[in-house]
Design a protein around this motif. Sequence first.
Motif, mmCIF file in Angstrom:
data_model
loop_
_atom_site.group_PDB
_atom_site.id
_atom_site.type_symbol
_atom_site.label_atom_id
_atom_site.label_comp_id
_atom_site.label_asym_id
_atom_site.label_seq_id
_atom_site.Cartn_x
_atom_site.Cartn_y
_atom_site.Cartn_z
ATOM 1 N N VAL A 265 0.834 -1.203 0.000
ATOM 2 C CA VAL A 265 0.000 0.000 0.000
ATOM 3 C C VAL A 265 0.870 1.256 0.000
ATOM 4 O O VAL A 265 0.651 2.190 -0.784
ATOM 5 C CB VAL A 265 -0.940 0.011 1.221
ATOM 6 C CG1 VAL A 265 -1.692 1.338 1.307
ATOM 7 C CG2 VAL A 265 -1.923 -1.142 1.148
ATOM 8 N N LEU A 266 1.865 1.277 0.873
ATOM 9 C CA LEU A 266 2.721 2.460 0.978
ATOM 10 C C LEU A 266 3.464 2.720 -0.323
ATOM 11 O O LEU A 266 3.629 3.870 -0.741
ATOM 12 C CB LEU A 266 3.714 2.282 2.129
ATOM 13 C CG LEU A 266 3.107 2.091 3.526
ATOM 14 C CD1 LEU A 266 4.210 1.994 4.568
ATOM 15 C CD2 LEU A 266 2.145 3.211 3.872
ATOM 16 N N GLU A 267 3.895 1.645 -0.964
ATOM 17 C CA GLU A 267 4.605 1.794 -2.243
ATOM 18 C C GLU A 267 3.692 2.356 -3.321
ATOM 19 O O GLU A 267 4.058 3.293 -4.041
ATOM 20 C CB GLU A 267 5.161 0.433 -2.675
ATOM 21 C CG GLU A 267 5.864 0.442 -4.019
ATOM 22 C CD GLU A 267 6.293 -0.946 -4.454
ATOM 23 O OE1 GLU A 267 6.489 -1.139 -5.671
ATOM 24 O OE2 GLU A 267 6.426 -1.840 -3.596
ATOM 25 N N LYS A 268 2.482 1.792 -3.431
ATOM 26 C CA LYS A 268 1.567 2.219 -4.486
ATOM 27 C C LYS A 268 1.017 3.620 -4.234
ATOM 28 O O LYS A 268 0.585 4.302 -5.165
ATOM 29 C CB LYS A 268 0.432 1.206 -4.638
ATOM 30 C CG LYS A 268 0.888 -0.141 -5.209
ATOM 31 C CD LYS A 268 -0.272 -1.077 -5.460
ATOM 32 C CE LYS A 268 0.204 -2.403 -6.046
ATOM 33 N NZ LYS A 268 0.799 -2.249 -7.384
ATOM 34 N N GLN A 269 1.025 4.063 -2.974
ATOM 35 C CA GLN A 269 0.527 5.396 -2.637
ATOM 36 C C GLN A 269 1.629 6.456 -2.654
ATOM 37 O O GLN A 269 1.344 7.632 -2.409
ATOM 38 C CB GLN A 269 -0.105 5.369 -1.232
ATOM 39 C CG GLN A 269 -1.422 4.637 -1.153
ATOM 40 C CD GLN A 269 -2.588 5.511 -1.573
ATOM 41 O OE1 GLN A 269 -2.521 6.720 -1.563
ATOM 42 N NE2 GLN A 269 -3.682 4.888 -1.959
ATOM 43 N N ASP A 270 2.879 6.059 -2.934
ATOM 44 C CA ASP A 270 4.009 6.999 -2.807
ATOM 45 C C ASP A 270 3.963 7.671 -1.440
ATOM 46 O O ASP A 270 4.040 8.901 -1.303
ATOM 47 C CB ASP A 270 3.968 8.060 -3.917
ATOM 48 C CG ASP A 270 4.375 7.491 -5.266
ATOM 49 O OD1 ASP A 270 5.203 6.557 -5.289
ATOM 50 O OD2 ASP A 270 3.867 7.975 -6.292
ATOM 51 N N PHE A 271 3.841 6.825 -0.416
ATOM 52 C CA PHE A 271 3.613 7.318 0.939
ATOM 53 C C PHE A 271 4.732 8.234 1.417
ATOM 54 O O PHE A 271 4.490 9.195 2.157
ATOM 55 C CB PHE A 271 3.471 6.119 1.891
ATOM 56 C CG PHE A 271 3.070 6.487 3.292
ATOM 57 C CD1 PHE A 271 1.753 6.786 3.596
ATOM 58 C CD2 PHE A 271 4.013 6.528 4.310
ATOM 59 C CE1 PHE A 271 1.377 7.119 4.893
ATOM 60 C CE2 PHE A 271 3.647 6.855 5.607
ATOM 61 C CZ PHE A 271 2.326 7.151 5.901
#
Length: 363
Positions: A265-271
């Motif tokens: 999730v963090l990767e895909k959201q550019d967290f």
Amino acid sequence: MKVLIAIDSIKNFENSIEIGNIFKEELDCDSYVIPFLDGGEGTVEAMKGLLDGDYHYVNVHNPKNEVITVRYVMKDNEAILEMAESSGLRLIYKDDLDVMRSSSLGFGEMLVDGLDAGAKSFFIGIGDTATNDLGMGMLYALGARFYDESGSELNPIAENMAKVSTVDIDNIDYRLFRTPITIATSSDTTLFGDNSFLESRVYRKGASIEDIAFLYKGSKNFKQIIEKTLGIDSIDLPSLGSGGGVAWALYTFFRVRITRSMDVVLEKQDFNKLVKDYDYLILGENVDQFDGASSINVSKYAKAYNKDISIIFLEDKYGKKIEARDNFNYIYSYDISDKFDREELKEAIRALATEINSNLKDY
């Protein structure tokens, strides 16, 4: 003031996005919801919202061998599957749980359907399952066959792992060997090491003490027969016990990539970029199951990229308490122990969000 929201699903109630949106409605500020994933129930809905893919539906067998309709998401030839859709605890009434006769067959059928639908890669959430068959059912759906000492074919259920003498893998679906697979889990369970998949979690699947002893013997036998058939050394690592050992089967046969659900999730959201623009981060998850590991990791990640962000954690008033409390600036307790109606649960969540909204102005 800007607030990020990432709250885990409440089992049998709402998924992560829906709970986050309830909070968003009650906050008098700019807020943004990201999915909170543990690999189990709610993975498909959350990933669909994240990726904007399309649902695919297929009939498969649940852990009791009953035909059910399940769904998964397709986006740009990637299939996003949730093992709990076909093999989850939520599919079986508590009094009907029978881990010895359960099978991951339906999950294997989902994989085959994904391949038939044109999937060139898989992302699979593994967790919240009612099965403990080391992927025997999944492998059967993919084309493997299992035989006892007399040469009779075995039904791919957990109690038959102890009877397996030979395995025929000649007809396993070859397409999966050349298809990249990522599995996401929040569990560190091994097969037979520390934090074994035959410890506390198997009781949730209806296992008795006698069942666990039998599963231990059967799992040992099944694992040894598979490794002998493949001509490989014994493998037992953290996370391979996830999904009742399905993670082990996927890793052993297809060398899948294993990752933390929230890392995806963090990767895909550019967290790392997103979090820099926010003042608060609201996190929440069921500490009883994974000790709050995902929330702790996300909080550390957030602080690494925004040292000034304040982090709020939500915990069940009557559940296990998160240990690394210094990772959070504020901790709120909620009580939904007596809330069984969906509207009552929603109102309890709204009340908590309203309380936090009021306090944010004073922090």
